[in-house]
Motif scaffolding. Structure first.
Motif, PDB file in Angstrom:
ATOM      1  N   GLY A  36     -15.623   1.586-110.047  1.00 50.23           N
ATOM      2  CA  GLY A  36     -15.235   2.426-111.180  1.00 50.23           C
ATOM      3  C   GLY A  36     -14.724   3.760-110.663  1.00 50.23           C
ATOM      4  O   GLY A  36     -15.430   4.459-109.940  1.00 50.23           O
ATOM      5  N   ILE A  37     -13.484   4.090-111.026  1.00 48.45           N
ATOM      6  CA  ILE A  37     -12.915   5.367-110.585  1.00 48.45           C
ATOM      7  C   ILE A  37     -13.267   6.425-111.615  1.00 48.45           C
ATOM      8  O   ILE A  37     -12.654   6.493-112.692  1.00 48.45           O
ATOM      9  CB  ILE A  37     -11.396   5.265-110.416  1.00 48.45           C
ATOM     10  N   GLY A  38     -14.306   7.229-111.299  1.00 51.06           N
ATOM     11  CA  GLY A  38     -14.750   8.274-112.215  1.00 51.06           C
ATOM     12  C   GLY A  38     -13.752   9.418-112.286  1.00 51.06           C
ATOM     13  O   GLY A  38     -12.899   9.567-111.401  1.00 51.06           O
ATOM     14  N   SER A  39     -13.850  10.208-113.350  1.00 49.50           N
ATOM     15  CA  SER A  39     -12.926  11.336-113.561  1.00 49.50           C
ATOM     16  C   SER A  39     -11.480  10.852-113.399  1.00 49.50           C
ATOM     17  O   SER A  39     -10.654  11.509-112.755  1.00 49.50           O
ATOM     18  CB  SER A  39     -13.219  12.483-112.591  1.00 49.50           C
ATOM     19  N   ALA A  40     -11.188   9.703-114.022  1.00 47.00           N
ATOM     20  CA  ALA A  40      -9.858   9.097-113.852  1.00 47.00           C
ATOM     21  C   ALA A  40      -8.755   9.949-114.445  1.00 47.00           C
ATOM     22  O   ALA A  40      -7.597   9.843-114.043  1.00 47.00           O
ATOM     23  CB  ALA A  40      -9.852   7.707-114.479  1.00 47.00           C
ATOM     24  N   HIS A  41      -9.110  10.799-115.411  1.00 45.10           N
ATOM     25  CA  HIS A  41      -8.103  11.651-116.049  1.00 45.10           C
ATOM     26  C   HIS A  41      -7.695  12.809-115.131  1.00 45.10           C
ATOM     27  O   HIS A  41      -6.680  13.456-115.372  1.00 45.10           O
ATOM     28  CB  HIS A  41      -8.688  12.259-117.341  1.00 45.10           C
ATOM     29  N   ALA A  42      -8.531  13.091-114.101  1.00 43.55           N
ATOM     30  CA  ALA A  42      -8.328  14.313-113.305  1.00 43.55           C
ATOM     31  C   ALA A  42      -7.385  14.072-112.132  1.00 43.55           C
ATOM     32  O   ALA A  42      -7.397  13.008-111.499  1.00 43.55           O
ATOM     33  CB  ALA A  42      -9.669  14.822-112.790  1.00 43.55           C
ATOM     34  N   SER A  43      -6.557  15.068-111.841  1.00 40.70           N
ATOM     35  CA  SER A  43      -5.712  15.059-110.638  1.00 40.70           C
ATOM     36  C   SER A  43      -5.143  16.450-110.457  1.00 40.70           C
ATOM     37  O   SER A  43      -5.257  17.300-111.361  1.00 40.70           O
ATOM     38  CB  SER A  43      -4.562  14.045-110.757  1.00 40.70           C
ATOM     39  N   HIS A  44      -4.543  16.687-109.305  1.00 38.97           N
ATOM     40  CA  HIS A  44      -3.841  17.948-109.031  1.00 38.97           C
ATOM     41  C   HIS A  44      -4.723  19.180-109.187  1.00 38.97           C
ATOM     42  O   HIS A  44      -4.271  20.221-109.665  1.00 38.97           O
ATOM     43  CB  HIS A  44      -2.571  18.072-109.904  1.00 38.97           C
ATOM     44  N   THR A  45      -6.000  19.052-108.827  1.00 37.67           N
ATOM     45  CA  THR A  45      -6.886  20.214-108.760  1.00 37.67           C
ATOM     46  C   THR A  45      -7.494  20.229-107.358  1.00 37.67           C
ATOM     47  O   THR A  45      -7.499  19.199-106.659  1.00 37.67           O
ATOM     48  CB  THR A  45      -8.019  20.157-109.812  1.00 37.67           C
ATOM     49  N   PRO A  76     -12.060   7.424-117.377  1.00 35.95           N
ATOM     50  CA  PRO A  76     -11.966   8.852-117.728  1.00 35.95           C
ATOM     51  C   PRO A  76     -13.362   9.363-118.099  1.00 35.95           C
ATOM     52  O   PRO A  76     -14.152   8.624-118.671  1.00 35.95           O
ATOM     53  CB  PRO A  76     -11.047   8.875-118.951  1.00 35.95           C
ATOM     54  N   ASP A  77     -13.648  10.634-117.793  1.00 35.43           N
ATOM     55  CA  ASP A  77     -14.945  11.214-118.152  1.00 35.43           C
ATOM     56  C   ASP A  77     -15.055  11.361-119.664  1.00 35.43           C
ATOM     57  O   ASP A  77     -14.055  11.415-120.383  1.00 35.43           O
ATOM     58  CB  ASP A  77     -15.097  12.605-117.515  1.00 35.43           C
ATOM     59  N   LEU A  78     -16.302  11.419-120.121  1.00 37.08           N
ATOM     60  CA  LEU A  78     -16.608  11.677-121.531  1.00 37.08           C
ATOM     61  C   LEU A  78     -17.385  12.971-121.614  1.00 37.08           C
ATOM     62  O   LEU A  78     -18.192  13.251-120.740  1.00 37.08           O
ATOM     63  CB  LEU A  78     -17.544  10.593-122.073  1.00 37.08           C
ATOM     64  N   ASN A  79     -17.209  13.702-122.674  1.00 35.94           N
ATOM     65  CA  ASN A  79     -17.952  14.948-122.861  1.00 35.94           C
ATOM     66  C   ASN A  79     -19.416  14.728-123.177  1.00 35.94           C
ATOM     67  O   ASN A  79     -20.193  15.664-123.227  1.00 35.94           O
ATOM     68  CB  ASN A  79     -17.325  15.750-124.009  1.00 35.94           C
ATOM     69  N   VAL A  83     -23.759   8.919-124.045  1.00 34.70           N
ATOM     70  CA  VAL A  83     -23.109   7.649-124.388  1.00 34.70           C
ATOM     71  C   VAL A  83     -22.206   7.140-123.242  1.00 34.70           C
ATOM     72  O   VAL A  83     -21.472   6.176-123.403  1.00 34.70           O
ATOM     73  CB  VAL A  83     -22.299   7.747-125.708  1.00 34.70           C
ATOM     74  N   TRP A  84     -22.306   7.782-122.089  1.00 36.33           N
ATOM     75  CA  TRP A  84     -21.413   7.436-120.977  1.00 36.33           C
ATOM     76  C   TRP A  84     -21.643   6.013-120.461  1.00 36.33           C
ATOM     77  O   TRP A  84     -20.685   5.289-120.162  1.00 36.33           O
ATOM     78  CB  TRP A  84     -21.569   8.458-119.845  1.00 36.33           C
TER      79      TRP A  84
END
Ligand code: NAD
Length: 170
Positions: A36-45, A76-79, A83-84
């Motif tokens: 599982g690729i966590g924080s899938a929404h994140a890049s370029h940081t 993608p992460d959830l806030n 419920v993650w």
């Protein structure tokens, strides 16, 4: 005979030899591997320089030699931590065991009643995403710390230059 599956979640920024050692262990224990690729929404940081797609390419290249069926799934992460686990389960094939040393991941899956294993850390000071990104920024040698296909993907996307550019101060 029932197929057994192990789930391994990480940010893989980048995927390195410590991750590979854990997945080699999982491949000896489970019939199939789910990454599982966590924080899938994140890049370029500075802490998450690579996109989910780039991390998928790194992991497919590195896992090819393990001779196990594997799935690589962006998450993608959830806030909402509460419920993650349900979110992860909704995105992955069924699995019996979660492998992690991340305290929050261990806590959330344990509370959900899942079987969690904590694989040994492999030379943690050396094999660490933070340490590898630091070497990249310093212009030091880092390729020996990642599987060869991972270094190829990072070169292909200009990953070291990207990291330097996004870490520049004004
Ligand atoms: P990571 O890439 O840093 O590490 C992945 C795994 O590899 C971890 O279990 C870590 O302990 C292990 N590891 C690292 N170095 C190792 C070494 N040298 N030898 C052996 N094992 C080693 O990723 P991470 O930060 O653990 O990823 C967890 C992901 O789960 C993150 O993306 C996080 O955002 C996500 N998450 C999201 C939520 C939410 O969205 N609410 C909740 C919990 C977790």
């Amino acid at each position: 005979m029932q197929v057994t599956r192990g789930l391994y979640i990480g940010r893989f920024q980048p995927y390195h030899g410590g991750h590979q050692a854990v997945l080699e262990q999982i491949s000896r224990e489970a019939d199939e591997i789910i990454v599982g690729i966590g924080s899938a929404h994140a890049s370029h940081t500075p802490t998450d320089p690579f996109t989910a797609g780039e991390r998928i390419a790194m992991i497919y290249g590195a896992l090819r030699k393990l001779r196990r069926w594997f799935y690589v799934i962006p998450l993608p992460d959830l806030n909402r931590n509460a419920v993650w686990v349900s979110h992860v389960k909704s995105m992955t094939p069924p699995f019996e065991t979660v492998y992690s040393n991340n305290h929050l991941v261990v806590e959330l899956f344990t509370e959900a009643g899942m079987h969690v294993k904590r694989p040994p850390l492999y030379q943690r000071d050396t094999y660490s995403g933070t340490a590898i990104r630091k070497l990249m920024l310093e212009g030091a040698e880092w390729k020996h710390l990642v599987p060869e296909p991972v270094a190829e993907v990072i070169d292909e996307v200009g990953g070291v230059n990207r990291l330097r550019n996004i870490c520049q101060s004004d």
